[in-house]
Motif scaffolding. Sequence first.
Motif, PDB file in Angstrom:
ATOM      1  N   ALA A 155       4.714  -1.917  -7.170  1.00 17.06           N
ATOM      2  CA  ALA A 155       4.463  -1.788  -5.735  1.00 17.06           C
ATOM      3  C   ALA A 155       4.456  -3.163  -5.065  1.00 17.06           C
ATOM      4  CB  ALA A 155       3.136  -1.072  -5.496  1.00 17.06           C
ATOM      5  N   ASP A 167       3.045   0.478 -12.577  1.00 15.70           N
ATOM      6  CA  ASP A 167       3.417   1.062 -11.290  1.00 15.70           C
ATOM      7  C   ASP A 167       2.800   0.294 -10.125  1.00 15.70           C
ATOM      8  OD1 ASP A 167       0.872   2.058 -12.091  1.00 15.70           O
ATOM      9  OD2 ASP A 167       1.043   3.717 -10.661  1.00 15.70           O
ATOM     10  N   GLU A 222       0.827  -1.209   0.000  1.00 15.31           N
ATOM     11  CA  GLU A 222       0.000   0.000   0.000  1.00 15.31           C
ATOM     12  C   GLU A 222       0.858   1.255   0.000  1.00 15.31           C
ATOM     13  OE1 GLU A 222      -3.788  -2.028   2.389  1.00 15.31           O
ATOM     14  OE2 GLU A 222      -2.390  -0.727   3.444  1.00 15.31           O
ATOM     15  N   GLU A 223       1.901   1.242   0.832  1.00 13.90           N
ATOM     16  CA  GLU A 223       2.788   2.412   0.898  1.00 13.90           C
ATOM     17  C   GLU A 223       3.537   2.600  -0.416  1.00 13.90           C
ATOM     18  OE1 GLU A 223       6.525   4.121   3.574  1.00 13.90           O
ATOM     19  OE2 GLU A 223       5.350   2.397   4.266  1.00 13.90           O
ATOM     20  N   ASN A 224       4.030   1.500  -0.977  1.00  9.19           N
ATOM     21  CA  ASN A 224       4.742   1.590  -2.253  1.00  9.19           C
ATOM     22  C   ASN A 224       3.869   2.168  -3.359  1.00  9.19           C
ATOM     23  OD1 ASN A 224       6.919   0.362  -1.037  1.00  9.19           O
ATOM     24  ND2 ASN A 224       6.592  -1.647  -1.973  1.00  9.19           N
ATOM     25  N   SER A 225       2.574   1.925  -3.272  1.00  6.48           N
ATOM     26  CA  SER A 225       1.652   2.379  -4.320  1.00  6.48           C
ATOM     27  C   SER A 225       1.228   3.825  -4.147  1.00  6.48           C
ATOM     28  CB  SER A 225       0.406   1.494  -4.335  1.00  6.48           C
ATOM     29  OG  SER A 225      -0.440   1.789  -3.232  1.00  6.48           O
ATOM     30  N   GLY A 226       1.711   4.466  -3.095  1.00  3.06           N
ATOM     31  CA  GLY A 226       1.278   5.842  -2.839  1.00  3.06           C
ATOM     32  C   GLY A 226      -0.172   5.933  -2.421  1.00  3.06           C
ATOM     33  N   GLY A 227      -0.674   4.857  -1.808  1.00  2.00           N
ATOM     34  CA  GLY A 227      -2.059   4.862  -1.347  1.00  2.00           C
ATOM     35  C   GLY A 227      -3.073   4.421  -2.379  1.00  2.00           C
ATOM     36  N   GLN A 228      -2.621   4.013  -3.563  1.00  2.00           N
ATOM     37  CA  GLN A 228      -3.562   3.566  -4.596  1.00  2.00           C
ATOM     38  C   GLN A 228      -4.096   2.158  -4.321  1.00  2.00           C
ATOM     39  OE1 GLN A 228      -2.589   4.749  -8.853  1.00  2.00           O
ATOM     40  NE2 GLN A 228      -0.568   4.910  -7.908  1.00  2.00           N
TER      41      GLN A 228
END
Length: 350
Positions: free
Chosen positions: A265, A261, A59-65
Amino acid sequence: MTTKMTYKTLLGGGLAASLLALTAGTASAQDYTFRLHHFLGAQSPAQTQMLEPWARAVEENSGGQVKIEIFPSMTLGGRPTELVSQARDGVVDLIWVVNGYTPGLFPRTEAFELPTVYLNDPVATNLAMFDMFDGSLAEDYRGLEVMFLHVHAGQGIQMASKEVRSPDDIAGTDLRIPTRTGAWVIEALGANPVAMPVPELPQALSKGVVDGAFIPWEIIPALNVQDQTDYQIEGADMTRFGTTTFQVSMNQGRWDGLPEDIQKAFRDASDRDWVAEVGQIWRDIDNAGIKVATDAGNTHITLTEDETAAFMDKLGPVVDRWVEEVSGQNIDGAALVEEARAAIEKNAAQ
């Protein structure tokens, strides 16, 4: 037309555009919500120490996506033996499961479960599977996109009431095991394998359905196994009698539909450093598990070098049996065993 004009008049064009952008962003985020299904409880170390940190890292790697919702204890339905089909059929997005719950479905990866191949090092074994995956293991996982593979600390012997110090002490007993390779271990020792998912073990012990189990110490506190057993037995230098392989995998179609992307993540959260960390997590929770048993008054037996060698002499043919079994699937089992041993040794030395 009147409705649109009133909307713009009340909100203003700029605010309306902002709301539309927010709505689009929300819809996008919803596209990246995943359901992860598994068979143990919400408070099990597998969830709290491995699955939850991994999910939060994605979740963090995805920038919250990305949002990953974890469903423990088979709360989405079915039995643990159905988890692989649930992922392949798209019933759920992600699973954590014992490979051996679907016997023979992941034959190449079974090489790492074998006694004398796996001895006592989950970190090195996880890294070995990571290194060998693309070249030697990937064909096992058609219909799935593997996030990561791992093992636990290995099969110890947990007995309800019988002390075990030699293969003869095992002969004739009924013992639980989750995998076919583990069943072969039990048969090689002259005992009777009883297959069942691990949540069923406490009741089976209490009712005398089984005399014991080949299973690691980490499960002790999760299922209160210390209340149903008196003895926990392992070889010298933490040597175990084979191990169990696990996977965290995604439905292939869901994976293929993700943008690069979002895939990145997941990949970045599932790299070599992570699988090494998972190995240490399972070693640590195994150590915590045996402490629960000994604190409860159970006897922890560490076999001598000679006693351990007596077990290993009995278990050598299990490897030969596996090599012959997978040859029927056009798999060079002997080469896989050699490669797995070498990869474990290499990673243990690092």
